[in-house]
Design a protein around this motif. Structure first.
Motif, PDB file in Angstrom:
ATOM      1  N   ILE A  12      -3.203  23.859   0.764  1.00  0.00           N
ATOM      2  CA  ILE A  12      -3.634  21.427  -0.188  1.00  0.00           C
ATOM      3  C   ILE A  12      -2.923  20.849   0.701  1.00  0.00           C
ATOM      4  N   LYS A  44     -14.500  25.030  -0.512  1.00  0.00           N
ATOM      5  CA  LYS A  44     -14.016  23.752  -1.077  1.00  0.00           C
ATOM      6  C   LYS A  44     -14.302  22.588  -0.067  1.00  0.00           C
ATOM      7  N   ASN A  45     -13.222  22.493   0.402  1.00  0.00           N
ATOM      8  CA  ASN A  45     -13.516  21.875   1.925  1.00  0.00           C
ATOM      9  C   ASN A  45     -12.444  21.634   2.996  1.00  0.00           C
ATOM     10  N   PRO A  46     -13.404  21.952   3.673  1.00  0.00           N
ATOM     11  CA  PRO A  46     -12.831  22.929   4.962  1.00  0.00           C
ATOM     12  C   PRO A  46     -11.723  21.923   5.954  1.00  0.00           C
ATOM     13  N   ASP A  47     -12.385  20.935   5.642  1.00  0.00           N
ATOM     14  CA  ASP A  47     -12.182  19.181   6.312  1.00  0.00           C
ATOM     15  C   ASP A  47     -10.507  18.725   6.194  1.00  0.00           C
ATOM     16  N   VAL A  48      -9.667  19.350   5.227  1.00  0.00           N
ATOM     17  CA  VAL A  48      -9.253  19.086   4.696  1.00  0.00           C
ATOM     18  C   VAL A  48      -8.175  19.559   5.608  1.00  0.00           C
ATOM     19  N   ASN A  51      -8.070  17.289   8.503  1.00  0.00           N
ATOM     20  CA  ASN A  51      -7.457  15.621   7.861  1.00  0.00           C
ATOM     21  C   ASN A  51      -5.895  15.667   7.932  1.00  0.00           C
ATOM     22  N   ASP A 140     -19.921  24.850  11.961  1.00  0.00           N
ATOM     23  CA  ASP A 140     -19.153  24.347  11.493  1.00  0.00           C
ATOM     24  C   ASP A 140     -18.150  25.335  11.335  1.00  0.00           C
ATOM     25  N   GLN A 141     -17.930  26.332  10.994  1.00  0.00           N
ATOM     26  CA  GLN A 141     -17.046  27.594  10.523  1.00  0.00           C
ATOM     27  C   GLN A 141     -16.240  27.251  12.039  1.00  0.00           C
TER      28      GLN A 141
END
Length: 500
Positions: A12, A44-48, A51, A140-141
């Motif tokens: 993370i 929690k938030n795959p986009d992290v 990003n 999305d995955q």
């Protein structure tokens, strides 16, 4: 290869907006998230993770403090662009050693910049792939996995060309030449022994095979219904575009034509208007842009940025006169007066109406503009490149007429009186040099086409010491592996180093 250990907490942190430290390559790249931790992080938030990828690609000072020529992906592209013969530096400043083709040896910072930039992109891709060791289930995955595969393939595509001649003198793929390390994860289906062994110098053929596998898998995953939220992200069109670049290098001409055509579906050539060809190349909203990064006031890096170096209009290093960027006189003279792109550059008399002294110089480029808060967007891919790839592929297959037919889709928006019925490889290369000027393609084109540079011609506009000639396949076109990697990677020793 020494990489940060993958534990849940560090993943993370690495995916955040801050740059990795200089010790990033100092620890073993061996441990991955267990399935429980990966599922929790992804839930929690795959986009992290994505990003973190996009943020890394625009991070500056990756290798040392106050290195304003080190600003991520676009910094690497600009460094190689300066090695060709299309951009002229008006005075010595950042990138001057690149401009002299004298920045490629093992102790030099540029080779470490490239290495760290692209292998961190690979590491961040592997973070994502490790989230789903069995593959994704939802669109999305699959989209997340596909983007990781696309970025990993893109990074290897750059690395294999920077650290080797990927093609032989006859243009064929240089399959047996020593290439670069391949960094796998357990999600690749490799054993621990295979993962460890691949950290040495794999052959060009092995690296090329991995690039193709990554990119074809990326296309398959991204075509599974994934819809990207904006152009910061990679979609199927972009993955096809990277694949088209690969096929062009791999001499797979029909595949290159097909991939480039699929990549540009849904996009049209920008018109020769203030909102199109003359918008300063600052906005991702341009109809022709396929992929880029939309800078904000929080992510922009002011002087240590692409626009600081390339734009004579922005108040950066070029614009304030430290090192204006001009077009090579000989290339400028090859642009017909009826070509709308000629307005990207001043003529021999300069243009006193421009907003800065740098932009008023003879042959100064005004292609790249400025946004008042330094939030110019970075452009990574646009549809015009795909037209050029498709046209070249048909020429390579011996169909110059089909190449002209495809190229006309671009030229009708650039030079309305263009009416060639058949084109050659030289015709395509000229159009690539004009259309993609300053966008990071010149070095890679020279290497794959086995061309050198000659800045010594009579009437050239290079500074003394920079008006040099470097033949094709000269060792100055290859970077040495960074000294830090030689020292820390047990599988790469001095005898494995590129000889210059």
């Amino acid at each position: 290869m020494k990489f940060t250990k993958y534990i849940a907490a560090s993943m993370i942190a690495l995916a955040g907006l801050t740059a990795c430290s200089d010790s990033y390559l100092d620890t073993d790249y061996t441990n991955y998230l267990d399935e429980t931790a990966a599922a929790e992080a992804a839930g929690k938030n795959p986009d992290v993770f994505l990003n973190g990828m996009w943020s890394w690609m625009v991070t500056f000072n990756q290798t040392s403090n106050n290195a304003h020529d080190d600003f991520g992906y676009m910094g690497s592209l600009h460094a190689t662009d300066m090695m060709a013969e299309d951009i002229v530096m008006q005075s010595s400043h950042w990138f001057n050693y690149d401009h002299q083709l004298d920045n490629h040896q093992e102790p030099y910072r540029r080779t470490l910049c490239h290495w760290l930039n692209y292998y961190t992109m690979i590491a961040k891709s592997n973070e994502i792939l490790s989230l789903y060791p069995e593959g994704g289930e939802t669109a999305d995955q699959k989209g997340l996995i596909g983007q990781a595969q696309a970025i990993r393939g893109l990074a290897y595509l750059h690395l294999i060309q920077l650290y080797q001649f990927a093609t032989a003198a006859d243009g064929s793929v240089n399959v047996d030449a020593p290439g670069v390390p391949l960094i796998y994860t357990a999600a690749d289906g490799k054993t621990e022994e295979e993962i460890a062994a691949a950290k040495g110098r794999n052959t060009v053929g092995e690296v090329m095979a991995q690039i193709e596998l990554d990119l074809t898998n990326a296309v398959e995953n991204l075509e599974g219904g994934y819809k990207r939220p904006n152009k910061n992200y990679v979609d199927a069109n972009v993955a096809y575009g990277i694949l088209a670049r690969y096929y062009l290098l791999a001499n797979k001409w029909q595949e290159a034509a097909n991939a480039a055509n699929k990549a540009r579906q849904g996009y049209t050539m920008m018109p020769a208007t203030a909102a199109g060809l003359y918008d300063g190349f600052v906005t991702i909203n341009n109809q022709e842009w396929m992929w880029g990064f939309a800078h904000t006031t929080e992510t922009q890096t002011t002087y240590a940025s692409f626009f600081s170096m390339i734009s004579n209009i922005a108040p950066g290093y070029a614009g304030i006169g430290y090192a204006p960027r001009l077009i090579d006189v000989r290339l400028y003279n090859q642009i017909p007066d009826t070509d709308a792109r000629k307005k990207w550059f001043n003529g021999p008399e300069g243009d006193e109406t421009q907003p800065t002294q740098a932009a008023s110089l003879p042959y100064a480029n005004v292609k790249f503009g400025h946004v008042s808060d330094w939030s110019e967007n970075y452009m990574y891919m646009r549809a015009a490149e795909m037209v050029l790839i498709e046209a070249e592929a048909y020429v390579r297959m011996g169909d110059g007429a089909k190449g002209a037919q495809v190229l006309k889709e671009l030229m009708s928006a650039r030079q309305p009186d263009w009416n060639m019925t058949s084109v050659t490889l030289d015709d395509i290369h000229l159009q690539r040099r004009i259309e993609l000027w300053g966008e990071g393609f010149a070095y890679y084109d020279l290497k794959r086409l086995n061309k050198g540079i000659d800045r010594t011609y009579k009437g050239n506009n290079y500074m003394p010491g920079y008006n040099i000639a470097v033949p094709a396949r000269d060792t100055r076109w290859i970077y040495q592996i960074p000294l830090k990697e030689i020292q820390e990677n047990d599988l790469i020793n001095e005898e494995d180093q590129n000889v210059l």
